[in-house]
Scaffold this motif. Sequence first.
Motif, PDB file in Angstrom:
ATOM      1  N   ARG A 144       1.665   9.311  -6.081  1.00  0.00           N
ATOM      2  CA  ARG A 144       2.155  10.782  -6.029  1.00  0.00           C
ATOM      3  C   ARG A 144       3.113  11.156  -6.904  1.00  0.00           C
ATOM      4  NH1 ARG A 144       3.659  11.008   0.494  1.00  0.00           N
ATOM      5  NH2 ARG A 144       1.372  10.583   1.202  1.00  0.00           N
ATOM      6  N   ARG A 145       3.886  10.177  -7.584  1.00  0.00           N
ATOM      7  CA  ARG A 145       4.779  10.391  -8.592  1.00  0.00           C
ATOM      8  C   ARG A 145       4.170  10.405 -10.028  1.00  0.00           C
ATOM      9  NH1 ARG A 145       9.343   6.820  -5.674  1.00  0.00           N
ATOM     10  NH2 ARG A 145       9.894   8.184  -4.120  1.00  0.00           N
ATOM     11  N   THR A 146       2.616   9.967 -10.265  1.00  0.00           N
ATOM     12  CA  THR A 146       2.073   9.901 -11.276  1.00  0.00           C
ATOM     13  C   THR A 146       2.332   8.645 -11.845  1.00  0.00           C
ATOM     14  OG1 THR A 146       3.317  11.401 -12.771  1.00  0.00           O
ATOM     15  CG2 THR A 146       1.587  12.335 -11.461  1.00  0.00           C
ATOM     16  N   ASP A 147       3.104   7.606 -11.372  1.00  0.00           N
ATOM     17  CA  ASP A 147       3.436   6.368 -12.003  1.00  0.00           C
ATOM     18  C   ASP A 147       2.439   5.336 -11.761  1.00  0.00           C
ATOM     19  OD1 ASP A 147       4.531   3.975 -12.635  1.00  0.00           O
ATOM     20  OD2 ASP A 147       5.966   3.904 -10.786  1.00  0.00           O
ATOM     21  N   TYR A 148       1.101   5.815 -12.868  1.00  0.00           N
ATOM     22  CA  TYR A 148       0.016   5.012 -12.422  1.00  0.00           C
ATOM     23  C   TYR A 148       0.173   3.541 -12.720  1.00  0.00           C
ATOM     24  CZ  TYR A 148      -1.907   9.457 -12.688  1.00  0.00           C
ATOM     25  OH  TYR A 148      -2.112  11.089 -12.797  1.00  0.00           O
ATOM     26  N   ASN A 149       0.916   3.091 -13.438  1.00  0.00           N
ATOM     27  CA  ASN A 149       1.030   1.596 -13.835  1.00  0.00           C
ATOM     28  C   ASN A 149       1.713   0.839 -12.676  1.00  0.00           C
ATOM     29  OD1 ASN A 149       0.177   1.745 -16.397  1.00  0.00           O
ATOM     30  ND2 ASN A 149       2.138   1.969 -17.267  1.00  0.00           N
ATOM     31  N   GLY A 150       2.729   1.674 -11.929  1.00  0.00           N
ATOM     32  CA  GLY A 150       3.146   1.060 -10.828  1.00  0.00           C
ATOM     33  C   GLY A 150       2.260   1.135  -9.631  1.00  0.00           C
ATOM     34  N   ALA A 151       1.569   2.188  -9.363  1.00  0.00           N
ATOM     35  CA  ALA A 151       0.638   2.231  -8.236  1.00  0.00           C
ATOM     36  C   ALA A 151      -0.662   1.158  -8.578  1.00  0.00           C
ATOM     37  CB  ALA A 151       0.228   3.503  -8.415  1.00  0.00           C
TER      38      ALA A 151
ATOM     39  N   ASN B 202      -8.861   1.700   1.185  1.00  0.00           N
ATOM     40  CA  ASN B 202      -7.777   2.551   0.756  1.00  0.00           C
ATOM     41  C   ASN B 202      -7.111   1.919  -0.602  1.00  0.00           C
ATOM     42  OD1 ASN B 202      -7.464   4.613   2.676  1.00  0.00           O
ATOM     43  ND2 ASN B 202      -6.514   3.098   4.156  1.00  0.00           N
ATOM     44  N   CYS B 203      -7.070   0.800  -0.641  1.00  0.00           N
ATOM     45  CA  CYS B 203      -6.673   0.095  -1.827  1.00  0.00           C
ATOM     46  C   CYS B 203      -7.661   0.416  -2.953  1.00  0.00           C
ATOM     47  CB  CYS B 203      -6.656  -1.266  -1.789  1.00  0.00           C
ATOM     48  SG  CYS B 203      -5.048  -1.799  -0.973  1.00  0.00           S
ATOM     49  N   ILE B 204      -8.932   0.305  -2.836  1.00  0.00           N
ATOM     50  CA  ILE B 204     -10.144   0.416  -3.867  1.00  0.00           C
ATOM     51  C   ILE B 204     -10.246   1.949  -4.044  1.00  0.00           C
ATOM     52  CG2 ILE B 204     -12.565   0.282  -4.188  1.00  0.00           C
ATOM     53  CD1 ILE B 204     -12.459  -2.177  -2.351  1.00  0.00           C
ATOM     54  N   PHE B 205     -10.070   2.737  -3.170  1.00  0.00           N
ATOM     55  CA  PHE B 205      -9.982   4.223  -3.295  1.00  0.00           C
ATOM     56  C   PHE B 205      -8.923   4.690  -4.318  1.00  0.00           C
ATOM     57  CE2 PHE B 205      -8.307   8.446  -2.277  1.00  0.00           C
ATOM     58  CZ  PHE B 205      -9.563   9.206  -2.548  1.00  0.00           C
ATOM     59  N   GLY B 206      -7.558   4.097  -4.011  1.00  0.00           N
ATOM     60  CA  GLY B 206      -6.583   4.344  -4.739  1.00  0.00           C
ATOM     61  C   GLY B 206      -6.714   3.885  -6.284  1.00  0.00           C
ATOM     62  N   LEU B 207      -7.270   2.872  -6.431  1.00  0.00           N
ATOM     63  CA  LEU B 207      -7.622   2.367  -7.842  1.00  0.00           C
ATOM     64  C   LEU B 207      -8.734   3.416  -8.273  1.00  0.00           C
ATOM     65  CD1 LEU B 207      -8.012  -1.650  -7.343  1.00  0.00           C
ATOM     66  CD2 LEU B 207      -6.164  -0.304  -8.449  1.00  0.00           C
ATOM     67  N   GLY B 208      -9.624   3.826  -7.827  1.00  0.00           N
ATOM     68  CA  GLY B 208     -10.359   5.101  -8.158  1.00  0.00           C
ATOM     69  C   GLY B 208      -9.738   6.083  -8.325  1.00  0.00           C
TER      70      GLY B 208
ATOM     71  N   LYS C 227      -0.641  -1.645 -10.131  1.00  0.00           N
ATOM     72  CA  LYS C 227       0.155  -2.953  -9.594  1.00  0.00           C
ATOM     73  C   LYS C 227       0.255  -3.267  -8.274  1.00  0.00           C
ATOM     74  CE  LYS C 227       4.114  -5.775 -10.632  1.00  0.00           C
ATOM     75  NZ  LYS C 227       4.473  -6.168  -9.464  1.00  0.00           N
ATOM     76  N   ALA C 228       0.630  -2.087  -7.619  1.00  0.00           N
ATOM     77  CA  ALA C 228       0.875  -2.377  -6.237  1.00  0.00           C
ATOM     78  C   ALA C 228      -0.577  -2.428  -5.116  1.00  0.00           C
ATOM     79  CB  ALA C 228       1.810  -0.962  -5.394  1.00  0.00           C
ATOM     80  N   TYR C 229      -1.335  -1.575  -5.719  1.00  0.00           N
ATOM     81  CA  TYR C 229      -2.684  -1.601  -5.116  1.00  0.00           C
ATOM     82  C   TYR C 229      -3.279  -3.028  -5.358  1.00  0.00           C
ATOM     83  CZ  TYR C 229      -3.118   3.382  -4.184  1.00  0.00           C
ATOM     84  OH  TYR C 229      -2.969   4.665  -3.604  1.00  0.00           O
TER      85      TYR C 229
ATOM     86  N   LEU D 274       0.763  -1.008  -0.110  1.00  0.00           N
ATOM     87  CA  LEU D 274       0.012   0.002  -0.026  1.00  0.00           C
ATOM     88  C   LEU D 274       0.857   1.473   0.038  1.00  0.00           C
ATOM     89  CD1 LEU D 274      -2.791   1.397   0.243  1.00  0.00           C
ATOM     90  CD2 LEU D 274      -2.565   0.937   2.687  1.00  0.00           C
ATOM     91  N   SER D 275       1.947   1.287   0.930  1.00  0.00           N
ATOM     92  CA  SER D 275       2.596   2.148   0.963  1.00  0.00           C
ATOM     93  C   SER D 275       3.534   2.791  -0.503  1.00  0.00           C
ATOM     94  CB  SER D 275       3.928   2.282   2.021  1.00  0.00           C
ATOM     95  OG  SER D 275       3.059   2.277   3.176  1.00  0.00           O
ATOM     96  N   ILE D 276       3.957   1.532  -1.138  1.00  0.00           N
ATOM     97  CA  ILE D 276       4.518   1.700  -2.517  1.00  0.00           C
ATOM     98  C   ILE D 276       3.623   2.023  -3.501  1.00  0.00           C
ATOM     99  CG2 ILE D 276       5.298   0.164  -4.215  1.00  0.00           C
ATOM    100  CD1 ILE D 276       6.372  -1.667  -2.041  1.00  0.00           C
ATOM    101  N   ALA D 277       2.283   1.796  -3.513  1.00  0.00           N
ATOM    102  CA  ALA D 277       1.415   2.177  -4.418  1.00  0.00           C
ATOM    103  C   ALA D 277       1.083   3.761  -4.036  1.00  0.00           C
ATOM    104  CB  ALA D 277       0.018   1.478  -3.984  1.00  0.00           C
ATOM    105  N   GLU D 278       0.983   4.084  -2.869  1.00  0.00           N
ATOM    106  CA  GLU D 278       0.786   5.546  -2.628  1.00  0.00           C
ATOM    107  C   GLU D 278       1.840   6.431  -3.126  1.00  0.00           C
ATOM    108  OE1 GLU D 278      -0.456   5.494   1.437  1.00  0.00           O
ATOM    109  OE2 GLU D 278      -2.504   5.085   1.096  1.00  0.00           O
ATOM    110  N   LEU D 279       3.082   5.959  -2.886  1.00  0.00           N
ATOM    111  CA  LEU D 279       4.224   6.844  -3.328  1.00  0.00           C
ATOM    112  C   LEU D 279       4.226   6.933  -4.817  1.00  0.00           C
ATOM    113  CD1 LEU D 279       7.138   5.680  -1.217  1.00  0.00           C
ATOM    114  CD2 LEU D 279       6.448   7.746  -1.341  1.00  0.00           C
ATOM    115  N   ALA D 280       3.919   5.640  -5.595  1.00  0.00           N
ATOM    116  CA  ALA D 280       3.598   5.639  -6.942  1.00  0.00           C
ATOM    117  C   ALA D 280       2.716   6.606  -7.622  1.00  0.00           C
ATOM    118  CB  ALA D 280       3.560   4.587  -7.552  1.00  0.00           C
TER     119      ALA D 280
END
Length: 204
Positions: free
Chosen positions: A36-43, A65-71, A45-47, A28-34
């Motif tokens: 923020r960096r607009t690395d949508y593919n990385g985010a 939080n994961c589902i929200f991040g995917l949204g 995958k991590a979510y 989740l932390s990796i996804a949120e960092l990605a």
Amino acid sequence: MAASKAFKEALSLYLTDGSAKGRARSSLSIAELALRRTDYNGAYKAYKEALPLFRTTGNVLGEANCIFGLGKIALRRMDNKGAYKAFKKALPLFRSSGGRRGEADCILCLGQIALRRRDHEAARKAYEDALSIFRTAGDARGEAECIFSLGQIAFRSGAHEEARAACEEALSLYRLSGTVDGEANCIFSLGQIAFRSGAHEEAR
């Protein structure tokens, strides 16, 4: 970069000792960092990696939080349908787990989708509902987002004074929370309002 490296190292260790909770938190932390960096593919995958782990461990807030991040990823990619589906799914999970800020964020994002669809009444209601929660939580940035968005509705409706007042209020809250991009958006919008009102020097 240091944070990303640390989370990846932690994830590797959790994989070794079989800790699903640790793997979920690290992913989740990796996804949120990605994100923020607009690395949508990385985010994305991590979510997707974190989501089933949170479900397995019964962590409803982590799942939300994961589902929200995917949204959020879908929203930024202009996939309104996918974003809407994700936020509607995350919303009851935030509510059941006591995640008030997550609840407000979902409602705010649903308002943004409504605004994109030019459904101003639905957008206004969403922003007002989210604003109430952000104020209760003492979240100045969230409060500013809602007020700024209400100002955008007023601007689109030709209510320039209402829009100006909203932008000025949001501007002070963005400054209070140290949100530079929000501050810039408010100043730009104030310029647009001045231009539409014929105050060209003020707009400049």
